[in-house]
Write a protein that holds these residues in place. Structure first.
Motif, mmCIF file in Angstrom:
data_model
loop_
_atom_site.group_PDB
_atom_site.id
_atom_site.type_symbol
_atom_site.label_atom_id
_atom_site.label_comp_id
_atom_site.label_asym_id
_atom_site.label_seq_id
_atom_site.Cartn_x
_atom_site.Cartn_y
_atom_site.Cartn_z
ATOM 1 N N GLY A 171 0.796 -1.230 0.000
ATOM 2 C CA GLY A 171 0.000 0.000 0.000
ATOM 3 C C GLY A 171 0.825 1.276 0.000
ATOM 4 N N ARG A 172 2.133 1.194 0.175
ATOM 5 C CA ARG A 172 2.948 2.411 0.156
ATOM 6 C C ARG A 172 3.011 2.957 -1.278
ATOM 7 N N ALA B 96 -8.529 15.186 -7.810
ATOM 8 C CA ALA B 96 -7.829 14.168 -8.587
ATOM 9 C C ALA B 96 -7.081 13.201 -7.662
ATOM 10 N N VAL B 97 -6.356 13.750 -6.693
ATOM 11 C CA VAL B 97 -5.548 12.912 -5.796
ATOM 12 C C VAL B 97 -6.443 11.976 -4.977
ATOM 13 N N GLU B 98 -7.545 12.506 -4.479
ATOM 14 C CA GLU B 98 -8.388 11.666 -3.615
ATOM 15 C C GLU B 98 -9.145 10.586 -4.396
ATOM 16 N N VAL B 99 -9.537 10.911 -5.634
ATOM 17 C CA VAL B 99 -10.144 9.854 -6.457
ATOM 18 C C VAL B 99 -9.086 8.798 -6.752
ATOM 19 N N GLN B 100 -7.865 9.266 -7.019
ATOM 20 C CA GLN B 100 -6.757 8.342 -7.280
ATOM 21 C C GLN B 100 -6.527 7.449 -6.054
ATOM 22 N N MET B 101 -6.579 8.008 -4.860
ATOM 23 C CA MET B 101 -6.375 7.210 -3.639
ATOM 24 C C MET B 101 -7.437 6.121 -3.518
ATOM 25 N N ASP B 102 -8.684 6.484 -3.834
ATOM 26 C CA ASP B 102 -9.755 5.482 -3.799
ATOM 27 C C ASP B 102 -9.485 4.370 -4.815
ATOM 28 N N ARG B 103 -8.970 4.763 -5.979
ATOM 29 C CA ARG B 103 -8.700 3.762 -7.023
ATOM 30 C C ARG B 103 -7.575 2.827 -6.601
ATOM 31 N N ILE B 104 -6.577 3.386 -5.915
ATOM 32 C CA ILE B 104 -5.482 2.541 -5.427
ATOM 33 C C ILE B 104 -6.043 1.549 -4.399
ATOM 34 N N ALA B 105 -6.870 2.056 -3.497
ATOM 35 C CA ALA B 105 -7.459 1.183 -2.470
ATOM 36 C C ALA B 105 -8.243 0.048 -3.122
ATOM 37 N N ARG B 106 -9.007 0.389 -4.151
ATOM 38 C CA ARG B 106 -9.813 -0.629 -4.844
ATOM 39 C C ARG B 106 -8.906 -1.662 -5.520
ATOM 40 N N LEU B 107 -7.853 -1.149 -6.151
ATOM 41 C CA LEU B 107 -6.921 -2.040 -6.848
ATOM 42 C C LEU B 107 -6.298 -3.050 -5.887
ATOM 43 N N ASP C 149 -8.914 -0.987 2.581
ATOM 44 C CA ASP C 149 -9.836 0.012 3.108
ATOM 45 C C ASP C 149 -9.289 1.403 2.757
ATOM 46 N N PRO C 150 -10.098 2.253 2.107
ATOM 47 C CA PRO C 150 -9.571 3.566 1.678
ATOM 48 C C PRO C 150 -9.143 4.461 2.852
ATOM 49 N N PHE C 151 -9.770 4.291 4.011
ATOM 50 C CA PHE C 151 -9.338 5.063 5.192
ATOM 51 C C PHE C 151 -7.930 4.616 5.602
ATOM 52 N N GLU C 152 -7.754 3.308 5.653
ATOM 53 C CA GLU C 152 -6.459 2.784 6.110
ATOM 54 C C GLU C 152 -5.344 3.153 5.131
ATOM 55 N N LEU C 153 -5.655 3.093 3.833
ATOM 56 C CA LEU C 153 -4.634 3.461 2.843
ATOM 57 C C LEU C 153 -4.189 4.910 3.040
ATOM 58 N N ARG C 154 -5.141 5.786 3.324
ATOM 59 C CA ARG C 154 -4.800 7.197 3.540
ATOM 60 C C ARG C 154 -3.995 7.366 4.826
ATOM 61 N N LEU C 155 -4.404 6.671 5.879
ATOM 62 C CA LEU C 155 -3.668 6.785 7.146
ATOM 63 C C LEU C 155 -2.237 6.280 6.975
ATOM 64 N N GLN C 156 -2.087 5.210 6.233
ATOM 65 C CA GLN C 156 -0.756 4.647 6.020
ATOM 66 C C GLN C 156 0.174 5.627 5.303
ATOM 67 N N ASN C 157 -0.377 6.334 4.314
ATOM 68 C CA ASN C 157 0.466 7.226 3.490
ATOM 69 C C ASN C 157 0.442 8.683 3.938
#
Lengths: 163, 459
Positions: free
Chosen positions: B321-322, B389-400, B404-412
């Protein structure tokens, strides 16, 4: 076409004014009567900032020819308070933070007052409907709707004469 | 105000910043102007009367891009009530750029068009008349002879090497210190892309957004007995207005006095300096008070909107997830003139890669001229579209990754003390706490290690 005299009542005061053909009520109120609280937002009936009561009916004063106000009873925001005491709507707009830039506020209050005058205990849907012709770009409307409902509740607690 | 919209102060986080008890922060206090607003006694710039007031209505370009063959004022001058019509010849210093005041140039916008127009609605001739109706009628009778030029209406088309250059410097790009774009680099993005598990690339595009304040842009300029001019204005930038107007008019700053501060909705749309120089010039040439206010149509057509942007983000993501590489290309549609867009483009670049710590970053941002209405300031201009753009991208990374999109954001999320790509240390970070609070509010449960995270320490 020549100017003509037009008489109407503005906030309880008799007015007799020389009106040129085609003059809009909003301009007459602001420029000839000095009632600057009525705002001119779009001049095309789209924003509601110029809402006033003509014979107790909320109207867009940018779309009303001043000549047609002959014999009418006009109420503007300056007439909403009584004896320097703010109307419940005005108090509620302050308390609920329903104003930001303030430009739509007078029109909002006049539209809301017309609603409360005929329906003192409106449902939320009726408030939304009554304000549907008034644009606010700052607040997102929720504090305004809350203020109108709070004013209705405030009025319900008052003796009828004070309302 | 209802309790649920009152901010709750996290005293654990803000303990160090508290000197005694907060008096205003965290409380719902009434605005100081609220009683004036509800009683209708607030005085906006237009709520004043001036005997002998003249009205300006602008004759504007009807073309996106054209040479002006000639301007015929005869029919307009014949309209009853017309007092004067101003063209570029009347403007002492017709070329300006608003950000000259912070050292950005060159002067590239005419106050009134000279031999060409670069967008539909560009001001050409200012009619001053006894009434707004007369001014409007006369403005409609200003005859402008056009010779059409090819219009460039798309940002990417404007960047093509064979695109016709609409600006005098021979390019459709703003030049930053000799470069045709603004860039931010850190680490080695290309090398990092070779090491990642996933590469995710997406494009994002926004349209221009009009502020649409309920009170349109306007000003009244009044000649004073001492030879100076008062400017009653709804500008959001009184000193930008004063300084730019003085430079355009070729008078010392002290000759102008801006009276403002009461704005019927701005949102950034009243930061450019558009109506005041013309109103003062009219007052100088006629000796009378002059009002120049946009109609609703003008507010929608020619007041500068938020710039349209086209953003491409390419991310290099590890399996855990990094995000270790982020390459961003930003195109900002300035429209025909700079206004605040060169600055907004710098903000857009510096804002990347969002509130996340990414060790390898490449940002390239172009401020592009097109034959559209000039864009300018609007609430967080330069960063809001990038955030989308960045936040939609973050959601797409989480989906990929099935994360969890919250956890991905907290991690990064970036933490205090970390270095941002543009070499500023992060201070006062709060993304971790905001994401935690958002999760709590919507009843989204986070594992203990994510609940324990903090912006003030890594982990």
């Amino acid at each position: 076409m020549r100017s003509s005299f037009v008489s109407f009542t503005l906030n309880g005061e008799e007015k007799e004014l020389l009106i040129a053909p085609g003059q809009r009520l909003v301009d007459v109120l602001r420029e000839q009567c000095g009632a600057m609280g009525t705002r001119n937002g779009c001049g095309q009936g789209g924003c509601g900032a110029c809402t006033v009561h003509v014979d107790a009916v909320p109207m867009l004063s940018c779309l009303v020819l001043a000549e047609l106000a002959e014999g009418c009873d006009i109420l503007t925001i300056e007439g909403a308070a009584r004896d320097r005491t703010l109307h419940a709507l005005q108090e509620a707009f302050v308390a609920e933070a329903a104003t930001q830039c303030g430009f739509c506020t007078a029109g909002m209050i006049m539209a809301a007052k017309a609603l409360l005058d005929r329906d003192p205990a409106p449902q939320r849907e009726a408030v939304v409907e009554a304000l549907s012709g008034n644009v606010c770009r700052c607040t997102g409307y929720e504090p305004i709707i809350a203020a109108v409902l709070a004013a209705a509740a405030m009025l319900a607690r008052l003796p009828a004469a004070a309302a | 105000m209802s309790a649920d919209i009152t901010a709750r102060i996290r005293e654990d986080i803000f303990a160090a910043e508290r000197a005694g008890v907060f008096r205003a922060v965290g409380r719902a206090l009434p605005r100081i102007d609220a009683r004036a607003h509800v009683s209708g006694s607030t005085r906006y710039y237009a709520d004043r009367s001036f005997p002998g007031l003249l009205h300006v209505v602008m004759a504007r370009s009807e073309r996106h891009h054209a040479l002006i063959g000639g301007i015929d004022l005869s029919a307009a001058e014949a309209v009853k009530g017309v007092v004067r019509i101003l063209t570029h010849k009347d403007v002492p210093n017709n070329w300006y750029t608003i950000l000259k005041l912070i050292g950005m140039g060159p002067d590239e916008e005419p106050v009134l068009a000279e031999d060409r127009v670069l967008y539909r609605g560009e001001p050409v001739a200012a009619v001053l008349a006894e009434t707004a109706d007369a001014a409007r009628e006369a403005a409609g009778k200003v005859r402008i002879a056009y010779e059409d030029l090819p219009a460039v209406l798309d940002i990417e088309a404007a960047m093509l090497t064979d695109a016709s250059a609409i600006k005098p410097h021979g390019s459709n790009l703003f030049i930053y210190d000799g470069r045709d774009h603004f860039h931010v680099h850190c680490g080695d993005t290309e090398a990092a892309f070779c090491e990642v598990e996933h590469i995710l690339e997406h494009s994002y595009q926004s349209s221009p957004i009009e502020h649409a304040p309920v009170e349109t842009t306007g000003a009244i300029a009044v000649p004073e007995p001492n030879g100076r001019y008062s400017i009653h204005s709804n500008t959001q930038a009184a000193f930008f207005t004063l300084d730019n107007a003085a430079l355009i008019l070729g008078v010392p700053f002290r000759h102008l006095r801006v009276i403002g501060g009461t704005v019927g909705g701005g949102f950034g749309g009243k930061v450019d300096v558009i109506v005041e120089p013309i109103a003062v010039l009219g007052a100088m040439r006629t000796g009378r008070p002059v009002k120049y206010a946009f109609s609703r149509e003008e507010e929608m057509q020619v007041s500068s909107p938020r710039a349209a942007e086209r953003i491409r983000i390419k991310d290099g993501v590890m399996a855990d997830g990094r995000i270790i590489a982020r390459d961003v290309r930003i195109l900002v549609d300035a429209g025909a003139y700079s206004r605040h867009s060169p600055y907004g483009t710098i903000k857009a670049a510096a804002h990347m890669p969002g509130p996340y710590t990414v060790p390898n970053v490449t940002i390239n941002a172009w401020c592009v001229y097109t034959n559209r209405t000039p864009s300018s300031a609007m609430r967080g201009f330069g960063v809001t579209i990038g955030d989308f753009a960045v936040e939609v991208q973050m959601d797409r990374i989480a989906r990929l990754l099935g994360r969890d999109p919250f956890e991905l954001r907290l991690q990064n999320a970036y933490r205090d003390g970390e270095m941002k790509p543009h070499r500023k240390k992060v201070e006062g970070a709060a993304l971790v706490e905001v994401v935690q609070a958002a999760a709590e509010r919507i009843g989204h449960s986070l594992p203990p290690e994510y609940r324990a995270m903090s912006s003030s320490r890594k982990g």
